[in-house]
Scaffold this active site. Structure first.
Site, mmCIF file in Angstrom:
data_model
loop_
_atom_site.group_PDB
_atom_site.id
_atom_site.type_symbol
_atom_site.label_atom_id
_atom_site.label_comp_id
_atom_site.label_asym_id
_atom_site.label_seq_id
_atom_site.Cartn_x
_atom_site.Cartn_y
_atom_site.Cartn_z
ATOM 1 N N PHE A 199 -33.121 76.091 21.375
ATOM 2 C CA PHE A 199 -32.604 75.995 22.739
ATOM 3 C C PHE A 199 -33.598 75.208 23.566
ATOM 4 O O PHE A 199 -34.720 75.666 23.806
ATOM 5 C CB PHE A 199 -32.423 77.414 23.294
ATOM 6 C CG PHE A 199 -31.705 77.522 24.602
ATOM 7 C CD1 PHE A 199 -30.328 77.572 24.658
ATOM 8 C CD2 PHE A 199 -32.418 77.623 25.791
ATOM 9 C CE1 PHE A 199 -29.656 77.726 25.868
ATOM 10 C CE2 PHE A 199 -31.773 77.774 27.007
ATOM 11 C CZ PHE A 199 -30.378 77.819 27.041
ATOM 12 N N SER A 257 -41.692 71.480 33.802
ATOM 13 C CA SER A 257 -40.549 72.212 34.349
ATOM 14 C C SER A 257 -40.381 73.509 33.579
ATOM 15 O O SER A 257 -39.706 73.554 32.565
ATOM 16 C CB SER A 257 -39.277 71.359 34.259
ATOM 17 O OG SER A 257 -38.160 72.074 34.725
ATOM 18 N N ARG A 292 -33.193 87.739 27.893
ATOM 19 C CA ARG A 292 -33.974 88.737 28.633
ATOM 20 C C ARG A 292 -33.566 90.154 28.263
ATOM 21 O O ARG A 292 -34.406 91.056 28.197
ATOM 22 C CB ARG A 292 -33.800 88.512 30.138
ATOM 23 C CG ARG A 292 -34.515 87.282 30.656
ATOM 24 C CD ARG A 292 -34.045 86.894 32.037
ATOM 25 N NE ARG A 292 -34.719 85.678 32.496
ATOM 26 C CZ ARG A 292 -34.286 84.904 33.468
ATOM 27 N NH1 ARG A 292 -33.166 85.232 34.119
ATOM 28 N NH2 ARG A 292 -34.950 83.824 33.813
ATOM 29 N N GLN A 323 -60.588 115.069 26.805
ATOM 30 C CA GLN A 323 -59.616 114.990 27.888
ATOM 31 C C GLN A 323 -59.289 113.553 28.276
ATOM 32 O O GLN A 323 -58.126 113.211 28.532
ATOM 33 C CB GLN A 323 -60.135 115.760 29.102
ATOM 34 C CG GLN A 323 -60.207 117.265 28.888
ATOM 35 C CD GLN A 323 -60.748 118.005 30.087
ATOM 36 O OE1 GLN A 323 -60.958 117.422 31.153
ATOM 37 N NE2 GLN A 323 -60.971 119.308 29.940
ATOM 38 N N GLU A 330 -38.961 83.496 29.466
ATOM 39 C CA GLU A 330 -37.698 84.035 30.006
ATOM 40 C C GLU A 330 -37.886 84.596 31.414
ATOM 41 O O GLU A 330 -37.266 85.592 31.794
ATOM 42 C CB GLU A 330 -37.100 85.117 29.087
ATOM 43 C CG GLU A 330 -37.102 84.798 27.612
ATOM 44 C CD GLU A 330 -36.282 83.572 27.247
ATOM 45 O OE1 GLU A 330 -35.741 82.916 28.140
ATOM 46 O OE2 GLU A 330 -36.204 83.261 26.047
#
Length: 401
Positions: free
Chosen positions: A146, A153, A260, A296, A380
């Site tokens: 893709f 950009s 996403r 702890q 994304e």
């Protein structure tokens, strides 16, 4: 899965899987889909991924793996028809969780194939394009990528420089795309470019004159997946290569929404593995005469990690149900991506501190997951982008410009 207090005190990590009995919110089919993918990942991938991360994923191994993913049914598993399984959004999300529990790069490969490349063809392609490409892509016989992001950009895809111009009945494409998962092994690239009619999508087969896809070298993250550039130098395509149903940025952005969603679930796997590793380590690493899990401050770290994982899981399941009912809004998806990636990354960072110096060793998966999630935090949609999407929904004011 219920765990008694006694077993928790003994360091039993079964509670990490489902501390709040969230499996009760899943259907039998969803549980079966998850177990199928989990079994495959444990048997086939868990032992080989560290080597792929250290040395890089060989192209032939990637091709072979995608064929196996096709047989498993995870490529485009949430899409309907054309050889795709058509399972629900939650089933797909659970598969992403199991893939990313092994490595984010593997989930990314599957996500790019199904949620980006196949989704673009399924949503915006002609019937001929769907019939030609989707069945073979679902089988893993044809690999896709893709091409949207460019060197200058990233968060602002509207500033892309790639152009497509008409030459009689043909299109001629010029430009450069970057950070393209599966790029050098893809048989078909979905490429977005400016035209006189706005941003349009094009299907560019591998081997088309003028198209090259060099590897991107030097990655310190997502090394168990293949990342490339796409260079288009007077790439000539027939009119039939254009995706007829996509015009403007809504097309590619809707595909990013699909990716996403996979991330919202996927990062839960990385966080789960980091937490499990930390709990195991805390039960066996002895300092000052007892396991560090008995101190702890260590318990506080483990509890905080568990809380973040369980909250993120509940959010993912809720968004999955919204998606299945057709009610999921983009700004809600931004909440999921922003919250869950940030939570998973914090879990991995905290787990690294529990393991001390051992946390940076390949013997343990924590540092690998942590490094991968630094990439997932950015792609994304960056933290800044999703923050502004949510901010605009809250205030009605666009702060992007």
């Amino acid at each position: 899965m219920k765990t008694s207090p006694a077993s928790q005190q003994s360091g039993d990590t079964s509670a990490v899987n489902d501390y709040l009995d969230l499996d009760s919110l899943l259907s039998r089919d969803e549980l079966d889909a998850r177990e199928l993918v989990r079994g495959f990942c444990d048997k086939r991938l868990r032992d080989v991924v560290p080597n792929w991360f250290e040395h890089g994923l060989p192209e032939q191994d990637a091709r072979d793996l995608m064929l196996e993913f096709g047989k498993l049914g995870v490529l485009g598993m949430h899409l309907e028809g054309y050889g795709c399984p058509g399972l629900g959004a939650v089933s797909y999300g659970l598969a992403c969780t199991e893939l990313e529990a092994i490595d984010s790069g593997l989930r990314s490969m599957v996500s790019v194939q199904g949620s980006l490349a196949m989704s673009a063809i399924r949503k915006f392609g002609s019937e001929e394009q769907k019939q030609t490409w989707l069945p073979r892509m679902a089988a893993g016989e044809v690999l896709g990528c893709f091409g949207l992001t460019e060197p200058d950009s990233g968060s602002d895809p509207g500033s892309m420089r790639a152009v497509a111009r008409r030459d009689r009945s043909d299109w001629v494409l010029n430009g450069t795309k970057m950070w393209i998962t599966n790029g050098s092994i893809a048989d078909i690239a979905v490429v977005w470019a400016r035209t006189d009619d706005g941003v349009r999508g094009f299907l560019v087969p591998a081997g088309t004159p003028g198209l090259t896809a060099p590897h991107m070298r030097g990655k310190l993250s997502m090394r168990a997946s293949i990342t490339s550039e796409l260079i288009l130098d007077n790439v000539r395509l027939p009119a039939s290569a254009q995706l007829p149903g996509a015009r403007g940025l809504r097309g590619p952005l809707s595909c990013l929404g699909e990716a996403r969603f996979g991330i919202v679930f996927g990062v839960l796997g990385a966080a789960r593995e980091a937490l499990r590793t930390a709990v195991d380590y805390a039960a066996t690493r002895t300092q000052f005469g007892k396991p560090i899990g008995g101190f702890q401050l260590t318990q506080q770290k483990l509890v905080e990690m568990l809380l973040e994982l369980q909250k993120a899981t509940l959010l993912a399941l809720h968004l999955g149900r919204l998606k299945e009912s057709g009610r999921l809004r983009p700004e809600q998806l931004s909440v999921g991506k922003l919250n869950n990636v940030r939570a998973a990354l914090e879990v991995c960072r905290t787990a690294r501190t529990v393991l001390g110096a051992n946390g940076i060793m390949q013997e343990y998966p924590v540092m690998r997951h942590m490094a991968n999630l630094e990439s997932v935090l950015t792609y994304e949609g960056t933290v800044e982008v999703h923050t502004l999407v949510i901010g605009q929904a809250l205030t009605g004011q666009n702060a992007f410009r």
